[in-house]
Write a protein that holds these residues in place. Sequence first.
Motif, PDB file in Angstrom:
ATOM      1  N   PHE B 251      19.698  28.385  32.631  1.00 22.70           N
ATOM      2  CA  PHE B 251      19.891  28.535  33.965  1.00 22.70           C
ATOM      3  C   PHE B 251      18.765  27.992  34.727  1.00 22.70           C
ATOM      4  CE2 PHE B 251      22.147  32.884  33.299  1.00 22.70           C
ATOM      5  CZ  PHE B 251      23.422  32.160  33.267  1.00 22.70           C
ATOM      6  N   ILE B 252      17.665  27.987  34.161  1.00 17.53           N
ATOM      7  CA  ILE B 252      16.414  27.468  34.867  1.00 17.53           C
ATOM      8  C   ILE B 252      16.423  25.930  35.163  1.00 17.53           C
ATOM      9  CG2 ILE B 252      13.851  27.231  35.137  1.00 17.53           C
ATOM     10  CD1 ILE B 252      13.872  30.111  34.335  1.00 17.53           C
ATOM     11  N   TYR B 253      16.964  25.124  34.145  1.00 17.38           N
ATOM     12  CA  TYR B 253      17.023  24.024  33.920  1.00 17.38           C
ATOM     13  C   TYR B 253      18.250  23.499  35.019  1.00 17.38           C
ATOM     14  CZ  TYR B 253      18.333  19.438  32.196  1.00 17.38           C
ATOM     15  OH  TYR B 253      18.302  18.085  32.189  1.00 17.38           O
ATOM     16  N   LYS B 254      19.377  24.427  34.960  1.00 18.29           N
ATOM     17  CA  LYS B 254      20.390  23.831  35.834  1.00 18.29           C
ATOM     18  C   LYS B 254      20.457  24.385  37.263  1.00 18.29           C
ATOM     19  CE  LYS B 254      23.692  22.054  33.474  1.00 18.29           C
ATOM     20  NZ  LYS B 254      24.140  20.593  33.715  1.00 18.29           N
ATOM     21  N   LYS B 255      19.170  25.112  37.582  1.00 17.46           N
ATOM     22  CA  LYS B 255      18.746  25.669  38.714  1.00 17.46           C
ATOM     23  C   LYS B 255      19.755  26.762  39.287  1.00 17.46           C
ATOM     24  CE  LYS B 255      16.870  21.231  40.136  1.00 17.46           C
ATOM     25  NZ  LYS B 255      17.005  20.160  40.692  1.00 17.46           N
ATOM     26  N   ARG B 256      20.217  27.715  38.368  1.00 15.07           N
ATOM     27  CA  ARG B 256      21.244  28.431  38.689  1.00 15.07           C
ATOM     28  C   ARG B 256      20.640  29.786  38.398  1.00 15.07           C
ATOM     29  NH1 ARG B 256      26.978  27.056  36.564  1.00 15.07           N
ATOM     30  NH2 ARG B 256      25.704  25.567  35.136  1.00 15.07           N
ATOM     31  N   HIS B 257      21.278  30.846  38.990  1.00 13.68           N
ATOM     32  CA  HIS B 257      21.027  32.424  38.677  1.00 13.68           C
ATOM     33  C   HIS B 257      19.421  32.633  38.245  1.00 13.68           C
ATOM     34  CE1 HIS B 257      25.246  32.499  38.470  1.00 13.68           C
ATOM     35  NE2 HIS B 257      25.307  31.646  37.466  1.00 13.68           N
ATOM     36  N   LEU B 258      18.543  32.287  39.311  1.00 14.31           N
ATOM     37  CA  LEU B 258      17.109  32.499  38.833  1.00 14.31           C
ATOM     38  C   LEU B 258      16.791  33.973  38.765  1.00 14.31           C
ATOM     39  CD1 LEU B 258      16.077  29.719  41.515  1.00 14.31           C
ATOM     40  CD2 LEU B 258      16.189  29.589  38.718  1.00 14.31           C
ATOM     41  N   GLY B 259      17.357  34.676  39.304  1.00 12.93           N
ATOM     42  CA  GLY B 259      16.914  36.047  39.047  1.00 12.93           C
ATOM     43  C   GLY B 259      17.474  36.412  37.730  1.00 12.93           C
ATOM     44  N   ALA B 260      18.602  36.328  37.460  1.00 16.20           N
ATOM     45  CA  ALA B 260      19.094  36.561  36.109  1.00 16.20           C
ATOM     46  C   ALA B 260      18.273  35.901  34.880  1.00 16.20           C
ATOM     47  CB  ALA B 260      20.706  36.160  36.156  1.00 16.20           C
ATOM     48  N   ALA B 261      17.806  34.734  35.322  1.00 14.26           N
ATOM     49  CA  ALA B 261      17.077  33.966  34.361  1.00 14.26           C
ATOM     50  C   ALA B 261      15.804  34.734  33.852  1.00 14.26           C
ATOM     51  CB  ALA B 261      16.797  32.648  34.748  1.00 14.26           C
ATOM     52  N   PHE B 262      15.269  35.382  35.134  1.00 11.58           N
ATOM     53  CA  PHE B 262      14.064  36.049  34.760  1.00 11.58           C
ATOM     54  C   PHE B 262      14.278  37.398  33.803  1.00 11.58           C
ATOM     55  CE2 PHE B 262      10.793  39.162  35.799  1.00 11.58           C
ATOM     56  CZ  PHE B 262       9.746  38.728  35.135  1.00 11.58           C
TER      57      PHE B 262
END
Lengths: 450, 337
Positions: B251-262
């Motif tokens: 997710f972080i690599y794809k710059k998506r769903h950053l909240g979910a990533a954490f």
Amino acid sequence: MFMEYDPAMYSRILTGLTLGFHIIFATIGVGIPLMIALAEWMGIRKNDPHYRLLARRWARGFVVTVAVGVVTGTAIGLQLSLLWPNFMQLAGQTISLPLFMEVFAFFFEAIFLGIYLYTWDRFKSKMKHFLLIIPVVIGASFSAFFITTVNSFMNAPQGFELVNGVITDIDPIAAMFNPATPTKTAHVIITCYLTSAFVLGMIGAFKILKGDRHVYHKKALHLTMMSAFVFSIATVVIGDLSGKYLAEYQPEKLAAAEWHFETEEEAPLVLGGYLDNNGEIKYAMEIPYALSILAHGTPGAEVIGLDQFPEEDTPPLIIHYFFDGMVFIGMYLSFVSMIYLLLSWKKQELMHSKVLLWSIIAGGPLSILAIELGWVFAEIGRQPWILYGIMRTPEGATTSDHVDAMLYLFIGLYAILGLSCSIVLKKMFNNNPAAHELEQRGLEDRGERT
Amino acid sequence: MSYEVIGISVLWFFLYGYLIVASVDFGAGFFHFYNKVSHKNYQVNKLIQRYLSPVWEVTNVFLVFFFVGIIGFFPDTAYYYGTALLVPGSISIVLIAIRGSYYAFNTYGSKDSKIYSFLYGMSGLLIPASFTIVLTISEGSYLDISNGNVTLMLGELLTSAYSWSVVFLAIVSVLFISASFLTYYAYKAGDVPSYYLFRRYTMFWSIPTILASVLIFFAIRHHNPEHFSSMLDLSWMFILSLLFFLTAVFFIYKKRHLGAAFILVMLQFFSAWFGYGASHLPYLLYPHLTIYDGFVNETMAIALIMAFLAGLLLLIPSLYLLMRLFLFDADYIQGNK
């Protein structure tokens, strides 16, 4: 130090060092939130921005001391287990409830302190911001209450049975509300308030003495001295009740503090003096009947002396000086704040006289000294016990070989922390005097803009 | 569930809470210092300060809660660990003291000092490393218990591959957890350069984090085969942890769903932490102390659990208020308040 390595002795010194350092920050940590609350409340009630700024500036300095209080509190919390593992093993079974609750109280306080500090201008209603300090005051006073019940338990253990070294019949509530709890907790909390009022009063007095005649400092001084007087009267009353507790439950502690050797009626109170080689009291001031009154409330009452106890069960006689020092300073604080109030009422031209201002300034460090003396008296006065009547101090201590090295480590740590803390506080307020901040915030002479 | 298991679960949960909030906190302190000396991005440091300032004190309480709680629920730990940990424990105290005080001196004092920033940035990184000693010791064979005396075998501890791999994991996880949180926080603040910087940090620290985790897994096998075999019984938890990790990094690599990533990072550590903890049971200290023989009397256990529940009723709304005001308030994060 040239002494044979004894882990128990080094553990006592190290615990004393940590507590002695922590208690400065803990004491003002309990008292200053109340003073901040009073100032902010006055600011709202009188619609006076000076008081609000007072609360704001006190809070700003306070947070620095809180940080040191938090970390040294963490230190003593861990050191209890590291230095007194055998004692904590027993304490865990009997008195861990208030220790546990203390953490919650502090947790509560920490959360709201964080909110309070960063929401000064965030709410439309000033009242809302004021309400945020209330949980801080409650949390701080309750954590003092809980932790002091643990110390009370060490003085008057109850709520369990010890049969052949096995603990049974545990009653955590009885352990917490032991006979020492009422007087000890009340005494600790009220003197936290008193000390904080004097430490803050000292700052105001100092500014006025240095020639800063801004009404802001006069208001600060007035608020703190008025509070200090109320707290000091309460301190005297509670102190008297503490004497009666000791006479009833730990008579040898009172007797050692008062150099009261023979059990007798109409016992006098011994002030100051010293003991010569034959154990005779020299150059002391004696107040007839006073000890009987302190111990039992009537001049004719019999007060138990040290003759009733085997020598290995009594505390060292040096505690007499700690006790006298504490009482003397308590009287002094009450006297100084009373004079201030009388002058402000009848003779206002004298209320900012040099002598009085200096006396108030002296009250700041003296009140902290009294806190230290009081705790040293309380702890050494409980010797030879770590848990009165049940566990002797060396039995509770660690057997580790490295307590001495740790002692030196912590001496270094506290020296550095104490130094940095005072430098930071000094800079903070010198770089931003109150008059300057008032102007900056547009509060000077124009009233606060909303 | 027995009281013993409830007790240890509550404590383990709080230690997990500490692991997350303290990692964010310590990592942020380190990045703050690093960015300052490398003159990278002053904006980043403002962002870090805005997050840290209101919450740092709360972090510390999680830790205090744990060690006060463990003495309460398992008083015998005071005897075993208290005696053995005098030296490493004191070093941890010194680090905590330096970290907390100099953080406050630097933040609330009148000027931002490089020395203070160094002191709290570095001490923050060393605290988790020093704490891992407790976990390492709990695996057994580092304590000499004879004639009623407990001593720590410092030589064995310092030369053991297992103990160093735990230290390494602790340090890199702190940086990874913290970077992944700050990526999200910077994104929410609309602070684009900081966001890119932390995203890069997260990607960078993800690699050693996962390598160290795998390393530990095998180091335990060598050091404590009994524990390793019970870890294998719970292997699904560790596989789950790996999946959480991979998704988060993706997710972080794809710059998506950053909240979910954490949140996934939190779950990654949650499943690994509880997998480790559950497989460690019933031992508090291999092979001397279990949760059953070191447990407090029942009356006190009930009292502590009641106090805990009452405390939660008080704390959860307060924590919610704190988070609403400072973590989830977009205006605050962006510096408008």
